[in-house]
Design a protein around this motif. Structure first.
Motif, mmCIF file in Angstrom:
data_model
loop_
_atom_site.group_PDB
_atom_site.id
_atom_site.type_symbol
_atom_site.label_atom_id
_atom_site.label_comp_id
_atom_site.label_asym_id
_atom_site.label_seq_id
_atom_site.Cartn_x
_atom_site.Cartn_y
_atom_site.Cartn_z
ATOM 1 N N ALA A 216 0.824 -1.204 0.000
ATOM 2 C CA ALA A 216 0.000 0.000 0.000
ATOM 3 C C ALA A 216 0.858 1.254 0.000
ATOM 4 O O ALA A 216 0.540 2.242 -0.680
ATOM 5 N N VAL A 217 1.942 1.254 0.752
ATOM 6 C CA VAL A 217 2.863 2.400 0.767
ATOM 7 C C VAL A 217 3.399 2.645 -0.640
ATOM 8 O O VAL A 217 3.410 3.784 -1.131
ATOM 9 N N GLU A 218 3.841 1.586 -1.289
ATOM 10 C CA GLU A 218 4.399 1.720 -2.632
ATOM 11 C C GLU A 218 3.358 2.225 -3.622
ATOM 12 O O GLU A 218 3.634 3.133 -4.427
ATOM 13 N N GLU A 219 2.151 1.657 -3.571
ATOM 14 C CA GLU A 219 1.101 2.051 -4.514
ATOM 15 C C GLU A 219 0.621 3.478 -4.256
ATOM 16 O O GLU A 219 0.322 4.224 -5.194
ATOM 17 N N ALA A 220 0.543 3.870 -2.971
ATOM 18 C CA ALA A 220 0.115 5.226 -2.647
ATOM 19 C C ALA A 220 1.125 6.247 -3.173
ATOM 20 O O ALA A 220 0.747 7.284 -3.731
ATOM 21 N N ALA A 221 2.405 5.955 -3.008
ATOM 22 C CA ALA A 221 3.443 6.859 -3.500
ATOM 23 C C ALA A 221 3.405 6.955 -5.019
ATOM 24 O O ALA A 221 3.510 8.053 -5.590
ATOM 25 N N ALA B 275 8.791 -1.735 11.707
ATOM 26 C CA ALA B 275 10.054 -1.662 10.970
ATOM 27 C C ALA B 275 9.815 -1.713 9.469
ATOM 28 O O ALA B 275 10.426 -0.957 8.699
ATOM 29 N N ALA B 276 8.915 -2.587 9.026
ATOM 30 C CA ALA B 276 8.620 -2.711 7.591
ATOM 31 C C ALA B 276 7.972 -1.444 7.050
ATOM 32 O O ALA B 276 8.299 -0.981 5.945
ATOM 33 N N ALA B 277 7.053 -0.850 7.828
ATOM 34 C CA ALA B 277 6.390 0.378 7.389
ATOM 35 C C ALA B 277 7.379 1.532 7.314
ATOM 36 O O ALA B 277 7.344 2.343 6.374
ATOM 37 N N ARG B 278 8.283 1.624 8.291
ATOM 38 C CA ARG B 278 9.286 2.686 8.272
ATOM 39 C C ARG B 278 10.214 2.541 7.069
ATOM 40 O O ARG B 278 10.524 3.528 6.383
ATOM 41 N N GLU B 279 10.644 1.326 6.803
ATOM 42 C CA GLU B 279 11.526 1.101 5.661
ATOM 43 C C GLU B 279 10.823 1.433 4.356
ATOM 44 O O GLU B 279 11.397 2.075 3.465
ATOM 45 N N LEU C 140 0.414 5.143 10.441
ATOM 46 C CA LEU C 140 0.148 3.744 10.772
ATOM 47 C C LEU C 140 -0.907 3.772 11.879
ATOM 48 O O LEU C 140 -0.602 4.079 13.031
ATOM 49 N N GLY C 141 -2.148 3.457 11.498
ATOM 50 C CA GLY C 141 -3.315 3.700 12.352
ATOM 51 C C GLY C 141 -3.133 3.279 13.784
ATOM 52 O O GLY C 141 -3.400 4.045 14.700
ATOM 53 N N PRO D 285 8.862 10.905 5.528
ATOM 54 C CA PRO D 285 9.407 10.310 4.305
ATOM 55 C C PRO D 285 10.833 9.793 4.420
ATOM 56 O O PRO D 285 11.320 9.141 3.489
ATOM 57 N N ALA D 286 11.496 10.079 5.531
ATOM 58 C CA ALA D 286 12.815 9.487 5.779
ATOM 59 C C ALA D 286 12.699 8.191 6.573
ATOM 60 O O ALA D 286 13.712 7.560 6.877
#
Length: 278
Positions: free
Chosen positions: A29-34, A71-75, A86-87, A107-108
């Motif tokens: 979802a992070v990748e697709e949203a970006a 950790a995965a969401a931050r990366e 992250l709700g 974003p970092a």
């Protein structure tokens, strides 16, 4: 798109009992949203684990520094260069209690803010469902806001929506947007979800972004869905219904000043006098 308009993405998901699978869903979802040009992604309450069997789920609830979903969401946020709300995740708060904790990631990939859910969901529903959140989770004690591309973002979680005093404070702090991620039950969702989310937006004269859990989960529960984006006038800009996946909305931040000028309830607010005792 005007200079004041921002695109936001909401992930409506059916979180299960395997944190690795849930993390993979969030990363995609992070990748697709970006890729779709969103300034920020919002995920639901308990994005990393939903398991009503607390004995089974306990082995996955660790301090935030060791949480693999965080950790995965931050990366992923750092790699994609996008803000992520992250709700919430279940994290170990002390030796015996957990916290239902929201994270805002920049974003970092750094954590810009944390919020622990203040109000515990302790209810017996007419459907026969019984929930005792306070049996395992300790309540938060602080109101939290953070600056992000949407302006000042106020943080709340699910059951918090029923307590206007929190949103009165977020309104006093002049939040531009309030995030209310949720895992609402179906009976309470049908009765109150849209009503309360719209009310909170109107009261604070702010956008409300409410990413939600949806559908039948591995642990047997069923959640309502209908992730929402609501403008400061109470208009619904996005309702994701009962499907999963990503939804997008364009929010015009100039709308906030327009509404606050038309109905200046924040400026007109007065302290309520204490009632006289007989």
């Amino acid at each position: 798109m005007s200079a004041a308009t921002r695109r936001v993405a909401l992930l409506q998901m059916t979180t299960g009992i395997d944190p690795a699978a849930n993390a993979a869903t969030i990363v995609r979802a992070v990748e697709e949203a970006a890729e779709a040009g969103a300034a920020m992604l919002f995920t639901p309450e308990m994005s990393g684990l939903l398991d009503r069997d607390r004995a089974r789920g306990a082995r996955h609830i660790v301090p935030e520094a060791a949480n693999p979903v965080l950790a995965a969401a931050r990366e992923a946020a750092g790699r994609a260069g996008i803000w992520v709300h992250l709700g919430s995740l279940a994290v170990q708060a002390d030796g015996t209690r957990w916290a239902n904790r929201a994270f805002v990631i920049d974003p970092a990939g750094e954590i810009a803010a944390r919020y622990d859910k203040i109000h515990m969901f302790d209810v017996d529903l007419a459907s026969g469902e019984t929930w005792r959140e306070s049996a395992a989770y300790q309540p938060g004690e602080a109101v939290v806001t953070v600056e992000c591309p949407l302006g000042r973002l106020g943080l709340a979680i699910c059951y918090d929506v029923r307590f206007p005093a929190l949103f009165e404070e977020l309104g006093r702090l002049k939040c531009d947007v309030i995030a209310i991620p949720a895992a609402f039950t179906v009976p309470t969702g049908r009765a109150h979800w849209h009503l309360m989310q719209r009310a909170r937006a109107v009261e604070a004269s702010a956008f409300v972004i409410a990413a939600a859990q949806v559908g039948r989960h591995e642990d047997g529960r069923e959640t309502y869905g209908h992730s929402l984006v609501i403008d400061p006038w109470g208009e619904v800009l996005l309702d994701m219904g009962e499907g999963g996946g990503l939804g997008f909305a364009e929010i015009d931040l100039a709308r906030i000043a327009e509404v606050r000028a038309q109905v200046p309830s924040l400026a007109n607010r007065r302290a309520i006098p204490t009632s006289a005792r007989p």
